[in-house]
Design a protein around this motif. Sequence first.
Motif, PDB file in Angstrom:
ATOM      1  N   ILE A  49      70.926  71.688  22.773  1.00  0.00           N
ATOM      2  CA  ILE A  49      71.930  71.729  23.828  1.00  0.00           C
ATOM      3  C   ILE A  49      71.697  72.965  24.677  1.00  0.00           C
ATOM      4  O   ILE A  49      71.734  72.909  25.903  1.00  0.00           O
ATOM      5  N   ASP A  50      71.467  74.087  24.025  1.00  0.00           N
ATOM      6  CA  ASP A  50      71.050  75.329  24.668  1.00  0.00           C
ATOM      7  C   ASP A  50      70.328  76.139  23.594  1.00  0.00           C
ATOM      8  O   ASP A  50      69.997  75.604  22.543  1.00  0.00           O
ATOM      9  N   ALA A  51      70.085  77.409  23.827  1.00  0.00           N
ATOM     10  CA  ALA A  51      69.308  78.216  22.882  1.00  0.00           C
ATOM     11  C   ALA A  51      69.996  78.367  21.526  1.00  0.00           C
ATOM     12  O   ALA A  51      69.325  78.627  20.520  1.00  0.00           O
ATOM     13  N   ASP A  52      71.315  78.190  21.483  1.00  0.00           N
ATOM     14  CA  ASP A  52      72.044  78.436  20.246  1.00  0.00           C
ATOM     15  C   ASP A  52      72.873  77.258  19.744  1.00  0.00           C
ATOM     16  O   ASP A  52      73.705  77.417  18.850  1.00  0.00           O
ATOM     17  N   GLN A  53      72.649  76.070  20.298  1.00  0.00           N
ATOM     18  CA  GLN A  53      73.365  74.881  19.851  1.00  0.00           C
ATOM     19  C   GLN A  53      72.420  73.686  19.876  1.00  0.00           C
ATOM     20  O   GLN A  53      71.595  73.567  20.779  1.00  0.00           O
TER      21      GLN A  53
END
Length: 92
Positions: A49-53
Amino acid sequence: MRSRYSAFVLDELDYLLATWQAGRRPATLEPNEPGRRWLGLEVRRHVPIDADQATVEFVARSKWGGRAVRLHEISRFVREDGRWFYVDGEQR
């Protein structure tokens, strides 16, 4: 995801709790039912989803009481301090 599946197979409940996001982690987990045999894991899809999800879609198969059991889930994960944690999942 694969390490959590292995932990389920081996009843490594401490590892499962340690890899669950702190705010959503249950107080305890129950071990596998006697006689449950895990048959395999298929990771169907991983979606950043992004760098952390991210989400992971998987199917885990087991056999218990002479019946085949299939767990199909889309799990959410979040990265905190460089480590990935399970947030929750939606069964399919």
